[in-house]
Structure formats: structure tokens, C-alpha cells
Design an enzyme around this catalytic site. Structure first.
Site, PDB file in Angstrom:
ATOM      1  N   THR A  91     -19.766  15.493 -18.936  1.00 32.04           N
ATOM      2  CA  THR A  91     -21.032  16.217 -19.042  1.00 32.04           C
ATOM      3  C   THR A  91     -21.737  16.352 -17.691  1.00 32.04           C
ATOM      4  O   THR A  91     -21.501  15.541 -16.789  1.00 32.04           O
ATOM      5  CB  THR A  91     -21.950  15.462 -20.039  1.00 32.04           C
ATOM      6  OG1 THR A  91     -23.293  15.929 -19.906  1.00 32.04           O
ATOM      7  CG2 THR A  91     -21.971  13.961 -19.759  1.00 32.04           C
ATOM      8  N   ASP A  92     -22.625  17.339 -17.604  1.00 30.89           N
ATOM      9  CA  ASP A  92     -23.455  17.479 -16.387  1.00 30.89           C
ATOM     10  C   ASP A  92     -24.539  16.390 -16.326  1.00 30.89           C
ATOM     11  O   ASP A  92     -25.155  16.191 -15.274  1.00 30.89           O
ATOM     12  CB  ASP A  92     -24.098  18.871 -16.318  1.00 30.89           C
ATOM     13  CG  ASP A  92     -25.016  19.201 -17.492  1.00 30.89           C
ATOM     14  OD1 ASP A  92     -25.118  18.396 -18.448  1.00 30.89           O
ATOM     15  OD2 ASP A  92     -25.653  20.283 -17.465  1.00 30.89           O
ATOM     16  N   GLU A  93     -24.752  15.676 -17.447  1.00 27.49           N
ATOM     17  CA  GLU A  93     -25.850  14.693 -17.469  1.00 27.49           C
ATOM     18  C   GLU A  93     -25.580  13.514 -16.537  1.00 27.49           C
ATOM     19  O   GLU A  93     -26.489  12.773 -16.184  1.00 27.49           O
ATOM     20  CB  GLU A  93     -26.102  14.209 -18.904  1.00 27.49           C
ATOM     21  CG  GLU A  93     -26.427  15.364 -19.829  1.00 27.49           C
ATOM     22  CD  GLU A  93     -27.082  14.954 -21.134  1.00 27.49           C
ATOM     23  OE1 GLU A  93     -27.705  13.888 -21.207  1.00 27.49           O
ATOM     24  OE2 GLU A  93     -26.963  15.744 -22.091  1.00 27.49           O
ATOM     25  N   LYS A 108     -21.021   7.895 -19.947  1.00 26.57           N
ATOM     26  CA  LYS A 108     -20.099   8.970 -19.559  1.00 26.57           C
ATOM     27  C   LYS A 108     -19.775   8.858 -18.067  1.00 26.57           C
ATOM     28  O   LYS A 108     -18.633   9.072 -17.655  1.00 26.57           O
ATOM     29  CB  LYS A 108     -20.703  10.346 -19.871  1.00 26.57           C
ATOM     30  CG  LYS A 108     -20.804  10.688 -21.339  1.00 26.57           C
ATOM     31  CD  LYS A 108     -19.482  10.797 -22.062  1.00 26.57           C
ATOM     32  CE  LYS A 108     -18.677  12.006 -21.649  1.00 26.57           C
ATOM     33  NZ  LYS A 108     -17.438  12.138 -22.494  1.00 26.57           N
ATOM     34  N   TYR A 156     -26.469   7.182 -22.708  1.00 22.67           N
ATOM     35  CA  TYR A 156     -25.380   8.156 -22.920  1.00 22.67           C
ATOM     36  C   TYR A 156     -24.776   8.590 -21.592  1.00 22.67           C
ATOM     37  O   TYR A 156     -23.560   8.468 -21.366  1.00 22.67           O
ATOM     38  CB  TYR A 156     -25.893   9.386 -23.698  1.00 22.67           C
ATOM     39  CG  TYR A 156     -24.943  10.573 -23.628  1.00 22.67           C
ATOM     40  CD1 TYR A 156     -23.658  10.496 -24.170  1.00 22.67           C
ATOM     41  CD2 TYR A 156     -25.316  11.764 -23.000  1.00 22.67           C
ATOM     42  CE1 TYR A 156     -22.779  11.566 -24.098  1.00 22.67           C
ATOM     43  CE2 TYR A 156     -24.446  12.843 -22.918  1.00 22.67           C
ATOM     44  CZ  TYR A 156     -23.173  12.740 -23.468  1.00 22.67           C
ATOM     45  OH  TYR A 156     -22.301  13.802 -23.384  1.00 22.67           O
TER      46      TYR A 156
HETATM   47  N1  LIG Z   1     -22.152  18.897 -26.783  1.00 21.90           N
HETATM   48  C1  LIG Z   1     -22.376  19.199 -25.512  1.00 21.90           C
HETATM   49  O1  LIG Z   1     -23.271  19.989 -25.194  1.00 21.90           O
HETATM   50  C2  LIG Z   1     -21.499  18.609 -24.433  1.00 21.90           C
HETATM   51  C3  LIG Z   1     -21.632  19.095 -23.131  1.00 21.90           C
HETATM   52  C4  LIG Z   1     -20.796  18.584 -22.136  1.00 21.90           C
HETATM   53  C5  LIG Z   1     -19.853  17.613 -22.446  1.00 21.90           C
HETATM   54  N2  LIG Z   1     -19.771  17.144 -23.713  1.00 21.90           N
HETATM   55  C6  LIG Z   1     -18.742  16.125 -23.996  1.00 21.90           C
HETATM   56  O2  LIG Z   1     -17.783  16.739 -24.838  1.00 21.90           O
HETATM   57  C7  LIG Z   1     -17.234  15.777 -25.743  1.00 21.90           C
HETATM   58  C8  LIG Z   1     -17.395  16.251 -27.176  1.00 21.90           C
HETATM   59  O3  LIG Z   1     -18.786  16.433 -27.444  1.00 21.90           O
HETATM   60  P1  LIG Z   1     -19.293  16.916 -28.873  1.00 21.90           P
HETATM   61  O4  LIG Z   1     -20.624  17.532 -28.688  1.00 21.90           O
HETATM   62  O5  LIG Z   1     -18.221  17.659 -29.551  1.00 21.90           O
HETATM   63  O6  LIG Z   1     -19.479  15.502 -29.591  1.00 21.90           O
HETATM   64  P2  LIG Z   1     -19.596  15.168 -31.142  1.00 21.90           P
HETATM   65  O7  LIG Z   1     -20.501  13.993 -31.216  1.00 21.90           O
HETATM   66  O8  LIG Z   1     -19.912  16.389 -31.929  1.00 21.90           O
HETATM   67  O9  LIG Z   1     -18.111  14.743 -31.558  1.00 21.90           O
HETATM   68  C9  LIG Z   1     -17.526  13.548 -31.125  1.00 21.90           C
HETATM   69  C10 LIG Z   1     -16.267  13.304 -31.948  1.00 21.90           C
HETATM   70  O10 LIG Z   1     -15.657  12.094 -31.453  1.00 21.90           O
HETATM   71  C11 LIG Z   1     -15.311  11.282 -32.565  1.00 21.90           C
HETATM   72  N3  LIG Z   1     -15.349   9.878 -32.116  1.00 21.90           N
HETATM   73  C12 LIG Z   1     -16.429   9.147 -31.775  1.00 21.90           C
HETATM   74  N4  LIG Z   1     -16.073   7.895 -31.419  1.00 21.90           N
HETATM   75  C13 LIG Z   1     -14.710   7.857 -31.515  1.00 21.90           C
HETATM   76  C14 LIG Z   1     -13.750   6.855 -31.267  1.00 21.90           C
HETATM   77  N5  LIG Z   1     -14.095   5.646 -30.859  1.00 21.90           N
HETATM   78  N6  LIG Z   1     -12.430   7.157 -31.455  1.00 21.90           N
HETATM   79  C15 LIG Z   1     -12.056   8.385 -31.892  1.00 21.90           C
HETATM   80  N7  LIG Z   1     -12.934   9.359 -32.167  1.00 21.90           N
HETATM   81  C16 LIG Z   1     -14.246   9.107 -31.969  1.00 21.90           C
HETATM   82  C17 LIG Z   1     -16.362  11.586 -33.629  1.00 21.90           C
HETATM   83  O11 LIG Z   1     -15.907  11.236 -34.925  1.00 21.90           O
HETATM   84  C18 LIG Z   1     -16.549  13.077 -33.433  1.00 21.90           C
HETATM   85  O12 LIG Z   1     -15.621  13.806 -34.205  1.00 21.90           O
HETATM   86  C19 LIG Z   1     -17.959  14.458 -25.456  1.00 21.90           C
HETATM   87  O13 LIG Z   1     -17.132  13.686 -24.607  1.00 21.90           O
HETATM   88  C20 LIG Z   1     -19.233  14.887 -24.732  1.00 21.90           C
HETATM   89  O14 LIG Z   1     -19.662  13.893 -23.845  1.00 21.90           O
HETATM   90  C21 LIG Z   1     -20.569  17.602 -24.717  1.00 21.90           C
END
Ligand SMILES: NC(=O)c1ccc[n+]([C@@H]2O[C@H](COP(=O)([O-])OP(=O)(O)OC[C@H]3O[C@@H](n4cnc5c(N)ncnc54)[C@H](O)[C@@H]3O)[C@@H](O)[C@H]2O)c1
Length: 331
Positions: free
Chosen positions: A127-129, A157, A153
């Protein structure tokens, strides 16, 4: 050939699996713990698809991860699994440390000790955070911006990004990290801003906005993020990091106003008033970062990636999707 996805029942992971299967014959092994954020309904259209193998499990279970690498011999791991909600990380940081740091560590260890396929690569989705917060006038984050995470969070990350970097330099594991801005689109859990606003609007509830509503995020439509990850998988240079963003900086209040205007147009309130009347400012999040903005020049110039959606087109698609898929809003 096969790829292994972690967290593929969550928001971005599920979009990635669906987009992948729509354009590739390659099998996807999808490992997900199914926490509150994982939802098998996100994958209902591919549940009978023989190219999709779902396994419920934890990335922190190194034995399981080793087994999956041995059985399926994936040519790539794309690591989405994480605890992802900042407010939850403030209320209870432990799960964030366990999944985002310890889980990523165990996954890296499983890869380090496995017999990997030739040309194997591991894409770590971040993430950019991790870069911290910008003032309104500061230039957008480049890949060289110092890490200054401010929430449990983003700190967890950031720690996982550092482990990935160390495993590349120390063990020469073929790793690449991506740092993306805020995503929006179908299948996002209702605790996040845009689905939450639509959910509350349709239930005639207050539309909560943290603090003054002028915190800025740089919004990217989720399929554009997935396309960027595919491009990194195909063409990215090992050991590099790539920032991904849509160049759509918007204060939260503007995002909420836009969603209200679309709802006013597509599904007007019975009393004819605007949904904006439901907007309600609530107490700010402790340590709320003011602004994130991504400079995505590197991925655009080096890998030829470009987002396909503007904010105007992406947000219209998103609002329409939630209106047509109300179970996605728990309605
Ligand atoms: N949503 C955003 O805007 C955003 C932006 C940049 C990066 N990201 C990154 O992208 C990735 C996905 O984000 P998202 O928004 O889809 O998250 P989300 O919370 O919607 O989904 C996370 C998924 O991971 C699974 N999970 C959690 N802990 C787990 C574990 N220990 N083992 C296996 N599975 C596990 C959950 O069941 C869920 O299906 C993350 O790494 C997040 O940091 C998200």
C-alpha cells in the site's frame, strides 16, 4: 501452468481471480483464511470452474504453504492476504502483526525453502500508506520516498515490505513489491468508505465522514490495479518496487458527494431530496493521515501500464454494481 494467490476471497484478490480467469487458461490456486473480510460469494461465478482451486488456510501456516508449493508448483505467488482496515488496526493491532508480518514471514520462509520452478516470481501487494502522510502541497510519493507509517496497519505492511526486500537481497528470492493507492470497485467489504456510504444511503442512515472530510486519497479502480499487477508479473524487474495509482486525488467529502449525486440520479430518494442531506461528520480517527498521493511514472514508463478508468467512469460503474448486487452490501 499455475499461479498461487493468497487472500483471493477478499476485495482485490477476488477481483484479481475473476479478471485472471477471464483472460487466461492458467489455473489459480486461491489460499484464503476466510476472515470476516473474505467472502466466497465474491467467487460464486468461478466456483465450478476447474481452473480455480480454493483452499481455506492461513498464510502463517508454513507447513501448509510448503505443501501447496510442492503440490502445485506455481510459477508465481501473488500475495494479497492481509488485515487491511486501519480502524480495526487501531482497535486491535495484534491480528495485523500476526497476519501482515508473521504471516508474510512464514510465506517467505516457505518459498525460501521450497524447490521453486524456473522463472518463479513472488509479487508482494502493498500500500501507499507505508509512506506516511503528505501535506496538501507536497509532491506525490515516488518509490524513493522514505517509509513513515503512522497506523498499526501501515506499520505492519511496511514491516512486510522490509522483509520482502531483505529476502530479495539476502536469499535472492525473486521478489517484487507493489505499493498502490486506495482501490474502489465491486466486492469491497462494507466497512470501507464507498460501499459503506452506499449501504447507509439506501438504508436512510447517516453517511459518516471522519473529521473535516478534507483528507485526500488517490483513487484507483480495482481492475486497473489488477492489470498493473499482471503487468508487474509479466514484465517487472526482480527486486524492484512499483508505485501504482490513478492520479485521482479527492478529498473524502468530494467522493461522498459524487456517490450521492449518482444515487440521486440512478435511485432517487422517495422524498426527492438529495442523499447529501444524510451526510454526518463524526469524530476523527486518531492519527488520521491527511493526504496520500502516488507518482506512478515508473510503472507507466517502464512497464507501459495505464489505468483505463477515470474516476468519473469508475465510480459510476461501482455505484451501479452495488445497486445491482445488493447482497454485496449486506442488504
Ligand atoms: N483496498 C485497498 O485500497 C488497498 C490498496 C493498496 C494495497 N492494498 C493491499 O492489497 C491487499 C488486499 O487488500 P483488500 O482490500 O482486498 O483486503 P481485504 O481485507 O478485502 O481482503 C483480505 C483477504 O485476506 C484474507 N486473509 C486475511 N488474513 C489471512 C491469513 N492469515 N491467511 C490467509 N488469508 C487471510 C481475508 O480472508 C480476505 O479474503 C492487502 O495486502 C492490502 O494491504 C489494499
Amino acid at each position: 501452468m499455475t499461479i498461487l494467490i493468497t487472500g483471493g476471497a477478499g476485495f482485490i484478490g477476488a477481483n484479481f481471480v475473476l479478471d485472471w480467469l477471464a483472460q487466461s487458461e492458467e489455473t489459480v490456486v486461491n489460499l484464503d483464511k476466510l476472515t470476516y473480510a473474505g467472502n466466497m460469494n465474491n467467487l460464486i461465478t468461478v466456483q465450478e470452474d476447474p481452473r480455480h482451486i480454493f483452499i481455506r488456510g492461513d498464510i502463517a501456516d508454513q507447513g501448509l504453504m510448503t505443501q501447496l508449493l510442492e503440490i502445485h508448483q506455481p510459477r508465481a505467488v501473488i500475495h494479497f492476504a492481509a488485515e487491511s482496515h486501519v480502524d480495526r488496526s487501531i482497535a486491535g493491532p495484534r491480528e495485523f502483526v500476526m497476519t501482515n508480518i508473521v504471516g508474510t514471514f512464514n510465506l517467505l520462509e516457505a518459498c525460501r525453502l521450497a524447490k521453486l520452478t524456473k522463472d518463479f516470481r513472488f509479487i508482494h501487494v502493498s500500500t501507499d500508506e507505508v509512506y506516511g502522510s503528505l501535506d496538501y502541497a507536497e509532491p506525490a510519493f515516488t518509490e524513493r520516498h522514505p517509509y513513515q507509517p503512522n497506523s498499526p496497519y501501515s506499520a505492519s505492511k511496511a514491516a512486510s515490505d522490509h522483509l520482502v526486500r531483505a529476502y530479495y537481497h539476502t536469499y535472492h528470492l525473486p521478489l517484487i513489491t507493489t505499493n498502490c493507492s486506495n482501490n474502489y470497485g465491486p466486492y469491497q467489504y462494507t466497512e470501507k468508505l464507498i460501499p459503506n456510504i452506499i449501504h447507509c444511503a439506501l438504508l436512510n442512515k447517516p453517511l459518516p465522514i471522519l473529521g473535516h472530510g478534507k483528507n485526500i486519497r488517490d483513487w484507483l479502480y480495482v481492475s486497473d490495479h489488477c492489470a498493473a499487477i499482471m503487468q508487474v508479473l509479466n514484465k517487472g524487474e526482480l527486486g524492484q518496487t512499483y508505485n501504482i495509482g490513478g492520479g485521482n486525488e479527492k478529498p473524502n467529502i468530494e467522493v461522498v458527494n459524487t456517490v450521492c449525486e449518482l444515487l440521486d440520479e440512478i435511485e432517487p430518494r422517495i422524498d426527492g431530496k438529495s442523499y447529501k442531506n444524510q451526510i454526518s461528520y463524526i469524530a476523527d480517527r486518531p492519527g488520521h493521515d491527511l493526504r496520500y498521493a502516488i507518482n506512478a511514472d515508473k510503472i507507466k514508463k517502464q512497464l507501459g501500464w495505464q489505468p483505463q478508468e477515470t474516476f468519473a467512469t469508475g465510480i459510476r460503474k461501482t455505484v451501479n454494481w452495488y445497486l445491482n448486487n445488493r447482497n454485496g452490501l449486506n442488504l
